[in-house]
Write an enzyme that holds these catalytic residues in place. Structure first.
Site, PDB file in Angstrom:
ATOM      1  CG  ASP A  67       8.061  56.355  79.566  1.00 19.68           C
ATOM      2  OD1 ASP A  67       6.958  56.203  80.107  1.00 19.68           O
ATOM      3  OD2 ASP A  67       8.535  55.557  78.736  1.00 19.68           O
ATOM      4  CD  GLU A  68       7.253  62.997  78.263  1.00 17.83           C
ATOM      5  OE1 GLU A  68       6.471  62.372  79.023  1.00 17.83           O
ATOM      6  OE2 GLU A  68       7.047  63.150  77.053  1.00 17.83           O
ATOM      7  CE  LYS A 111       3.115  61.457  80.546  1.00 17.34           C
ATOM      8  NZ  LYS A 111       4.367  60.893  80.001  1.00 17.34           N
ATOM      9  N   GLY A 127       2.431  54.359  81.880  1.00 17.61           N
ATOM     10  CA  GLY A 127       2.994  53.872  83.132  1.00 17.61           C
ATOM     11  C   GLY A 127       3.559  55.074  83.854  1.00 17.61           C
ATOM     12  CG  HIS A 128       1.682  58.248  84.327  1.00 19.58           C
ATOM     13  ND1 HIS A 128       0.689  59.182  84.150  1.00 19.58           N
ATOM     14  CD2 HIS A 128       2.129  57.951  83.089  1.00 19.58           C
ATOM     15  CE1 HIS A 128       0.553  59.431  82.852  1.00 19.58           C
ATOM     16  NE2 HIS A 128       1.410  58.689  82.189  1.00 19.58           N
ATOM     17  CB  THR A 178       2.348  49.280  75.497  1.00 13.19           C
ATOM     18  OG1 THR A 178       1.003  49.607  75.146  1.00 13.19           O
ATOM     19  CG2 THR A 178       3.178  50.556  75.549  1.00 13.19           C
ATOM     20  NE  ARG A 184     -18.915  56.303  61.746  1.00 14.93           N
ATOM     21  CZ  ARG A 184     -19.141  56.939  60.605  1.00 14.93           C
ATOM     22  NH1 ARG A 184     -19.703  58.108  60.606  1.00 14.93           N
ATOM     23  NH2 ARG A 184     -18.798  56.398  59.464  1.00 14.93           N
ATOM     24  CD  GLN A 199      -0.148  57.399  76.037  1.00 16.89           C
ATOM     25  OE1 GLN A 199      -1.189  58.004  75.957  1.00 16.89           O
ATOM     26  NE2 GLN A 199       0.006  56.404  76.892  1.00 16.89           N
ATOM     27  CB  VAL A 249       3.922  49.735  80.270  1.00 21.39           C
ATOM     28  CG1 VAL A 249       2.855  48.766  79.808  1.00 21.39           C
ATOM     29  CG2 VAL A 249       3.281  51.004  80.774  1.00 21.39           C
ATOM     30  NE  ARG A 297      11.086  54.452  79.993  1.00 23.22           N
ATOM     31  CZ  ARG A 297      10.867  54.799  81.262  1.00 23.22           C
ATOM     32  NH1 ARG A 297      11.771  55.507  81.926  1.00 23.22           N
ATOM     33  NH2 ARG A 297       9.765  54.465  81.868  1.00 23.22           N
ATOM     34  CG  LEU A 355      19.704  68.749  86.341  1.00 23.70           C
ATOM     35  CD1 LEU A 355      19.923  69.042  84.850  1.00 23.70           C
ATOM     36  CD2 LEU A 355      19.507  70.072  87.087  1.00 23.70           C
ATOM     37  CG  ASP A 356      18.622  62.718  89.364  1.00 25.30           C
ATOM     38  OD1 ASP A 356      17.680  63.287  88.767  1.00 25.30           O
ATOM     39  OD2 ASP A 356      18.610  61.508  89.647  1.00 25.30           O
ATOM     40  CB  SER A 383      12.302  66.466  88.908  1.00 22.29           C
ATOM     41  OG  SER A 383      12.360  65.221  89.551  1.00 22.29           O
TER      42      SER A 383
END
Ligand code: GDP
Ligand code: IMO
Ligand code: MG
Length: 427
Positions: free
Chosen positions: A13-14, A16, A40-41, A128, A142, A222, A298, A303, A330-331, A410
């Site tokens: 959740d950075e 991406k 979850g992007h 999740t 297998r 992830q 998700v 968090r 950063l905001d 960002s």
């Protein structure tokens, strides 16, 4: 033209999705290589929020080929639903998507097992519940079912029947019951029919694109500390989310990756169980959560929030061979009079700049440096010079400590709320 990989440097959740969507402006293909619908992007189409789970985050830009690699586990129902959601947003993406015929399928019994285990306090790690662990268990055991099996309905049905029988004792021991094969397959049929024409050879597609000089982004899901080999085991996901996973998960040689960009928040978050030394279980943590909207994309779970952990970031730089950093959110730190950053750990063996093993024997304490905060909003900043001096100092401090340049900063969730220092692909 070699590929550029965008990797989560923390516990997921950075941001991406935002970074990939932005960089896709210059790319012709985006390929995901690991995980499944546990991801979850979050992307923005104007002011409309869209969350991608399986489809690569390049999908909002028509004509960009989106590849789901063989390192992924694909839930046909989740994929179908995602494509419908995209359609509702006016994006008919089916023709731009290629799903590796070797990717493994996430089927109903995987989700049943994942959910039942999460109900058991002795087994739960806070997954999740998307069936990810059991699907990868089947793959490495297998016994899994590759997507290409759906080309042969008789074999596919027999494989589901075998898997159902194999999982039945586990499900029974957990107090559950599995539906019949027919009851499982009937609701899946429409999704499987739509998946079929998307199947193909992902490795060939990515390698051919690179050979033809196309710009390809490799999208991590992830994060480094959730990687099954390099993360905080056993509180990890079941796939290889680090840069090496991009090679195995797509069938791509390591030398084809030109640049590895690690995405990190300006602080740290984690969803689910497991160690998190810089976690803030106080009003500051709550404030970061509220400011940053830190609720899972998700599952909606709150968090866990804490200060930035530089030893963890150094570790991520090492295991991924990171060339640069994309720092997001950063905001969110605006308005704090003091910001703290973990620069080292005190352990029984002494002080270390490295991330100690955070397993059961972990006895370290984070060592913090305090930096001044800033109070004026920064989401309008488009150049570093637009930032308050304290925000620039915060960035300079991280850059020095990690010894990596920032590719991007960002300052808000939208595309334009970004300060780009290094373009992803050289012109
Ligand atoms: P991913 O899984 O790494 O793609 O990240 P997620 O989408 O799960 O979570 C990141 C969240 O932060 C999403 O809600 C994004 O819209 C949001 N986001 C991304 N970058 C920024 C930023 O710079 N500032 C703020 N305030 N939000 C951001
Ligand atoms: P993106 O791609 C954050 C976490 C879960 C849990 C552990 C195992 O959006 O960054 P799993 O369902 O994979 O078996 O759960 O991993 N997890 C994530 N946390 N972001 C993600 O993906 C995650 N994918 C899995 O919360 O702790
Ligand atoms: Mg996410």
């Amino acid at each position: 033209m070699p590929a550029v990989a965008i990797i989560g440097a923390q516990w997921g959740d950075e941001g991406k999705g935002k970074v990939v969507d932005l960089f896709t402006e210059e790319a012709e293909m985006v390929a995901r290589y690991a995980g499944g619908a546990n991801a979850g992007h979050t992307l923005y189409l104007g002011n409309t929020k869209v969350v991608m789970r399986l489809v690569p985050s390049g999908v909002l830009r028509p004509g960009v080929k989106c590849v789901l690699g063989q390192g992924m586990v694909v839930d046909p129902l989740a994929l179908d639903q995602e494509l419908r959601e995209l359609l509702a947003h006016g994006r008919d993406a089916g023709g731009d998507i290629l799903v590796s015929e070797r990717a493994h399928l996430v089927l109903p019994y995987h989700k049943v097992v994942d959910e039942l285990r999460e109900k058991d306090p002795g087994l739960s790690i806070g997954t999740t519940k998307r069936g990810i662990g059991p699907a990868y268990e089947d793959k490495v055991g297998r016994r899994g079912i590759q997507a290409q099996t759906i080309r042969y309905p008789g074999q596919f049905r027999a494989a589901v029947d075998r898997a159902r029988k194999a999982w039945a004792p586990t499900v029974a021991a957990l107090g559950g019951e599995l539906a019949s094969v027919e009851a499982m397959l009937e609701p899946l049929q429409g999704a499987l029919d739509r998946l079929l024409p998307m199947l193909g050879d992902a490795s060939r597609a990515v390698n051919d694109a690179l050979k033809a000089g196309k710009r390809v982004l490799l999208e991590g899901a992830q994060g480094t500390l959730l990687d099954v080999d390099h993360g905080t085991y056993p509180f990890v996901t079941s796939s290889s989310s680090t840069a090496g996973g991009a090679c195995t998960g797509l069938g791509l040689g390591p030398r084809k990756i030109r640049r590895v960009v690690g995405v990190t928040k300006a602080y740290t978050t984690r969803v689910g169980g497991g160690p998190f030394p810089t976690e803030l279980n106080d009003a500051i943590g709550q404030r970061i959560r509220a400011n940053g909207g830190e609720f899972g994309s998700v599952t909606g779970r709150p968090r866990r929030c804490g200060w930035l952990d530089l030893p963890a970031l150094r570790y991520a730089a090492q295991v991924n061979g990171m060339d640069g950093l994309a720092l997001t959110k950063l905001d969110v730190l605006t308005g704090f009079s003091e910001l703290r950053v973990c620069v080292a750990y005190d352990t029984p063996e002494g002080r270390t700049l490295d991330l100690p093993d955070l397993g059961e024997g972990f006895q370290g304490t984070p060592v913090y440096v305090s930096l001044p905060g800033w109070s004026s909003p920064i989401s309008g900043a488009r150049r570093l010079e637009d930032l308050p001096p304290e925000a620039r100092r915060y960035l300079d401090f991280i850059e020095e400590q990690i010894d990596l340049p920032f590719d991007l900063i960002s300052v808000g969730p939208h595309r334009e709320e970004t300060i780009i220092k290094v373009a992803p692909f050289p012109s």
